[in-house]
Scaffold this motif. Structure first.
Motif, PDB file in Angstrom:
ATOM      1  N   HIS A 144       0.806  -1.222   0.000  1.00  0.00           N
ATOM      2  CA  HIS A 144       0.000   0.000   0.000  1.00  0.00           C
ATOM      3  C   HIS A 144       0.841   1.275   0.000  1.00  0.00           C
ATOM      4  O   HIS A 144       0.421   2.297  -0.563  1.00  0.00           O
ATOM      5  CB  HIS A 144      -0.957  -0.011   1.197  1.00  0.00           C
ATOM      6  N   LYS A 145       2.013   1.226   0.604  1.00  0.00           N
ATOM      7  CA  LYS A 145       2.900   2.398   0.607  1.00  0.00           C
ATOM      8  C   LYS A 145       3.358   2.706  -0.821  1.00  0.00           C
ATOM      9  O   LYS A 145       3.318   3.856  -1.279  1.00  0.00           O
ATOM     10  CB  LYS A 145       4.101   2.150   1.509  1.00  0.00           C
ATOM     11  N   LYS A 146       3.786   1.660  -1.528  1.00  0.00           N
ATOM     12  CA  LYS A 146       4.249   1.834  -2.902  1.00  0.00           C
ATOM     13  C   LYS A 146       3.103   2.248  -3.837  1.00  0.00           C
ATOM     14  O   LYS A 146       3.280   3.041  -4.752  1.00  0.00           O
ATOM     15  CB  LYS A 146       4.898   0.539  -3.418  1.00  0.00           C
ATOM     16  N   ILE A 147       1.918   1.675  -3.595  1.00  0.00           N
ATOM     17  CA  ILE A 147       0.751   2.026  -4.409  1.00  0.00           C
ATOM     18  C   ILE A 147       0.406   3.503  -4.230  1.00  0.00           C
ATOM     19  O   ILE A 147       0.125   4.216  -5.196  1.00  0.00           O
ATOM     20  CB  ILE A 147      -0.463   1.142  -4.029  1.00  0.00           C
ATOM     21  N   LYS A 148       0.470   3.974  -2.982  1.00  0.00           N
ATOM     22  CA  LYS A 148       0.175   5.383  -2.701  1.00  0.00           C
ATOM     23  C   LYS A 148       1.174   6.293  -3.411  1.00  0.00           C
ATOM     24  O   LYS A 148       0.802   7.322  -3.998  1.00  0.00           O
ATOM     25  CB  LYS A 148       0.222   5.622  -1.182  1.00  0.00           C
ATOM     26  N   GLU A 149       2.453   5.917  -3.394  1.00  0.00           N
ATOM     27  CA  GLU A 149       3.489   6.701  -4.071  1.00  0.00           C
ATOM     28  C   GLU A 149       3.251   6.710  -5.576  1.00  0.00           C
ATOM     29  O   GLU A 149       3.387   7.748  -6.236  1.00  0.00           O
ATOM     30  CB  GLU A 149       4.877   6.129  -3.756  1.00  0.00           C
ATOM     31  N   TRP A 150       2.918   5.541  -6.129  1.00  0.00           N
ATOM     32  CA  TRP A 150       2.675   5.428  -7.576  1.00  0.00           C
ATOM     33  C   TRP A 150       1.495   6.301  -7.979  1.00  0.00           C
ATOM     34  O   TRP A 150       1.557   7.000  -8.994  1.00  0.00           O
ATOM     35  CB  TRP A 150       2.397   3.970  -7.946  1.00  0.00           C
ATOM     36  N   ARG A 151       0.441   6.275  -7.194  1.00  0.00           N
ATOM     37  CA  ARG A 151      -0.747   7.068  -7.527  1.00  0.00           C
ATOM     38  C   ARG A 151      -0.452   8.568  -7.481  1.00  0.00           C
ATOM     39  O   ARG A 151      -0.897   9.326  -8.343  1.00  0.00           O
ATOM     40  CB  ARG A 151      -1.897   6.718  -6.569  1.00  0.00           C
ATOM     41  N   LEU A 152       0.306   8.987  -6.484  1.00  0.00           N
ATOM     42  CA  LEU A 152       0.696  10.393  -6.394  1.00  0.00           C
ATOM     43  C   LEU A 152       1.558  10.777  -7.583  1.00  0.00           C
ATOM     44  O   LEU A 152       1.360  11.833  -8.203  1.00  0.00           O
ATOM     45  CB  LEU A 152       1.445  10.646  -5.076  1.00  0.00           C
ATOM     46  N   GLN A 153       2.501   9.908  -7.932  1.00  0.00           N
ATOM     47  CA  GLN A 153       3.370  10.173  -9.075  1.00  0.00           C
ATOM     48  C   GLN A 153       2.575  10.306 -10.366  1.00  0.00           C
ATOM     49  O   GLN A 153       2.796  11.220 -11.173  1.00  0.00           O
ATOM     50  CB  GLN A 153       4.400   9.048  -9.214  1.00  0.00           C
ATOM     51  N   GLN A 154       1.612   9.414 -10.573  1.00  0.00           N
ATOM     52  CA  GLN A 154       0.789   9.448 -11.777  1.00  0.00           C
ATOM     53  C   GLN A 154      -0.107  10.691 -11.802  1.00  0.00           C
ATOM     54  O   GLN A 154      -0.331  11.282 -12.864  1.00  0.00           O
ATOM     55  CB  GLN A 154      -0.071   8.185 -11.863  1.00  0.00           C
ATOM     56  N   SER A 155      -0.613  11.096 -10.655  1.00  0.00           N
ATOM     57  CA  SER A 155      -1.428  12.309 -10.577  1.00  0.00           C
ATOM     58  C   SER A 155      -0.604  13.531 -10.957  1.00  0.00           C
ATOM     59  O   SER A 155      -1.064  14.411 -11.697  1.00  0.00           O
ATOM     60  CB  SER A 155      -2.006  12.488  -9.174  1.00  0.00           C
ATOM     61  N   LEU A 156       0.623  13.587 -10.444  1.00  0.00           N
ATOM     62  CA  LEU A 156       1.520  14.690 -10.789  1.00  0.00           C
ATOM     63  C   LEU A 156       1.804  14.711 -12.289  1.00  0.00           C
ATOM     64  O   LEU A 156       1.725  15.759 -12.941  1.00  0.00           O
ATOM     65  CB  LEU A 156       2.829  14.555 -10.008  1.00  0.00           C
ATOM     66  N   GLY A 157       2.131  13.519 -12.820  1.00  0.00           N
ATOM     67  CA  GLY A 157       2.459  13.430 -14.244  1.00  0.00           C
ATOM     68  C   GLY A 157       1.275  13.753 -15.136  1.00  0.00           C
ATOM     69  O   GLY A 157       1.414  14.468 -16.139  1.00  0.00           O
ATOM     70  N   ARG A 158       0.117  13.243 -14.790  1.00  0.00           N
ATOM     71  CA  ARG A 158      -1.083  13.511 -15.587  1.00  0.00           C
ATOM     72  C   ARG A 158      -1.426  14.995 -15.604  1.00  0.00           C
ATOM     73  O   ARG A 158      -1.821  15.546 -16.626  1.00  0.00           O
ATOM     74  CB  ARG A 158      -2.267  12.736 -15.022  1.00  0.00           C
ATOM     75  N   THR A 159      -1.320  15.628 -14.446  1.00  0.00           N
ATOM     76  CA  THR A 159      -1.635  17.059 -14.366  1.00  0.00           C
ATOM     77  C   THR A 159      -0.644  17.854 -15.207  1.00  0.00           C
ATOM     78  O   THR A 159      -1.037  18.794 -15.916  1.00  0.00           O
ATOM     79  CB  THR A 159      -1.590  17.535 -12.901  1.00  0.00           C
ATOM     80  N   TRP A 160       0.609  17.475 -15.151  1.00  0.00           N
ATOM     81  CA  TRP A 160       1.657  18.131 -15.952  1.00  0.00           C
ATOM     82  C   TRP A 160       1.379  17.992 -17.449  1.00  0.00           C
ATOM     83  O   TRP A 160       1.521  18.954 -18.208  1.00  0.00           O
ATOM     84  CB  TRP A 160       3.009  17.512 -15.596  1.00  0.00           C
ATOM     85  N   LEU A 161       0.940  16.805 -17.870  1.00  0.00           N
ATOM     86  CA  LEU A 161       0.696  16.542 -19.286  1.00  0.00           C
ATOM     87  C   LEU A 161      -0.627  17.130 -19.786  1.00  0.00           C
ATOM     88  O   LEU A 161      -0.689  17.711 -20.866  1.00  0.00           O
ATOM     89  CB  LEU A 161       0.699  15.031 -19.549  1.00  0.00           C
ATOM     90  N   LYS A 162      -1.688  16.962 -18.978  1.00  0.00           N
ATOM     91  CA  LYS A 162      -3.036  17.317 -19.448  1.00  0.00           C
ATOM     92  C   LYS A 162      -3.492  18.718 -19.047  1.00  0.00           C
ATOM     93  O   LYS A 162      -4.286  19.337 -19.749  1.00  0.00           O
ATOM     94  CB  LYS A 162      -4.058  16.290 -18.938  1.00  0.00           C
ATOM     95  N   ARG A 163      -3.031  19.173 -17.889  1.00  0.00           N
ATOM     96  CA  ARG A 163      -3.448  20.491 -17.404  1.00  0.00           C
ATOM     97  C   ARG A 163      -2.236  21.263 -16.877  1.00  0.00           C
ATOM     98  O   ARG A 163      -2.106  21.495 -15.676  1.00  0.00           O
ATOM     99  CB  ARG A 163      -4.515  20.344 -16.311  1.00  0.00           C
ATOM    100  N   PRO A 164      -1.341  21.666 -17.787  1.00  0.00           N
ATOM    101  CA  PRO A 164      -0.152  22.401 -17.341  1.00  0.00           C
ATOM    102  C   PRO A 164      -0.495  23.681 -16.585  1.00  0.00           C
ATOM    103  O   PRO A 164       0.285  24.142 -15.751  1.00  0.00           O
ATOM    104  CB  PRO A 164       0.596  22.699 -18.653  1.00  0.00           C
ATOM    105  N   ASP A 165      -1.675  24.247 -16.860  1.00  0.00           N
ATOM    106  CA  ASP A 165      -2.096  25.458 -16.133  1.00  0.00           C
ATOM    107  C   ASP A 165      -2.281  25.169 -14.646  1.00  0.00           C
ATOM    108  O   ASP A 165      -1.930  25.989 -13.792  1.00  0.00           O
ATOM    109  CB  ASP A 165      -3.387  26.012 -16.735  1.00  0.00           C
ATOM    110  N   LEU A 166      -2.831  23.988 -14.335  1.00  0.00           N
ATOM    111  CA  LEU A 166      -2.990  23.591 -12.934  1.00  0.00           C
ATOM    112  C   LEU A 166      -1.645  23.258 -12.304  1.00  0.00           C
ATOM    113  O   LEU A 166      -1.380  23.593 -11.150  1.00  0.00           O
ATOM    114  CB  LEU A 166      -3.905  22.368 -12.830  1.00  0.00           C
TER     115      LEU A 166
END
Length: 254
Positions: free
Chosen positions: A203-225
């Motif tokens: 669960h620790k690694k899953i939480k890190e992965w999800r945070l990482q993907q959220s950061l990456g997705r926001t960077w790619l899809k909503r650079p304004d955010l």
């Protein structure tokens, strides 16, 4: 939360009151919707509710008198202060922080315009705030009102089965977009497989992965955010890893 709605077409709201989250909120008595139709405050409900615009021009306007009578009736039924909002393309565009602030008011009255809008005197004398859901024109205020009610309902404690369901959604997820999500089956023909980390039980690694993907997705899809986001030390490390992997993956594609 108590919400009064002034609309020429209250039947439209059955699409949200009879189904889904809003229906659950109503059944749990956490949300109450009441309706007032300006047509009910005219001598002829099909011909006295709108009129041509002074000065000429295309379109018709909702008349002031039926609207004022509807507003007065709604305010009386509210039995206390209810914030009066007009759904309008000229209003302030709603966002996460605005919605959270709106929850402070336990009672709202939403005025749904139609045609060319409503008489300006009603706006100046009665409306406290104009709000919009986007920079485009709809046929009336009913759809924006439904959007607003849906967003509010999700934040009323007890409406959602789990509060965490809302906390991890896009925008409410610490200002980030949600991460990729998967469900059964593990393998779908000719499609990418579910990431191994999600099946690991760590669960620790899953939480890190999800945070990482959220950061990456926001960077790619909503650079304004993403530009508004102040990264913690942990987030910066995770984001740098995501960015490096992204560039490597796309470099080899070329």
């Amino acid at each position: 939360m108590w919400i009064g709605i002034i609309s020429l077409f209250p039947e439209m709201f059955k699409s949200i009151t009879d189904y889904g989250i809003i229906s659950k909120g109503i059944k749990k008595k956490l949300l109450k919707l009441k309706f007032w139709n300006p047509r009910d405050y005219t001598k002829n409900k099909y011909h006295n509710v709108d009129c041509n615009i002074y000065g000429g021009g295309s379109g018709v306007l909702l008349k002031a008198e039926p609207l004022i009578k509807s507003i007065n009736a709604a305010q009386y039924k509210a039995n206390g202060y209810a914030k009066l909002i007009y759904l309008s393309p000229q209003g302030k565009r709603i966002n996460k922080s605005y919605i959270k602030n709106l929850l402070i008011y336990k009672k709202l009255i939403l005025v749904c315009g139609r045609y060319k809008g409503i008489d300006e005197r009603v706006i100046n004398s009665y409306i406290e705030e104009e709000i919009s859901i986007g920079d485009y024109i709809l046929s009336g205020g009913e759809l924006p009102a439904m959007v607003l009610i849906d967003v509010l309902a999700r934040l009323i404690p007890g409406v959602l089965n789990k509060k965490s369901s809302n906390d991890t959604d896009s925008f409410f997820n610490n200002g980030l977009l949600d991460c990729p999500n998967y469900t059964r089956p593990k393998i779908l023909k000719n499609m990418e497989k579910v990431p191994d980390i999600l099946l690991s039980g760590n669960h620790k690694k899953i939480k890190e992965w999800r945070l990482q993907q959220s950061l990456g997705r926001t960077w790619l899809k909503r650079p304004d955010l993403f530009k508004k986001k102040k990264l913690t030390k942990e987030e910066k490390i995770l984001f740098d890893q995501f960015k490096n992997n992204y560039f490597k993956k796309n470099f080899f594609k070329k």
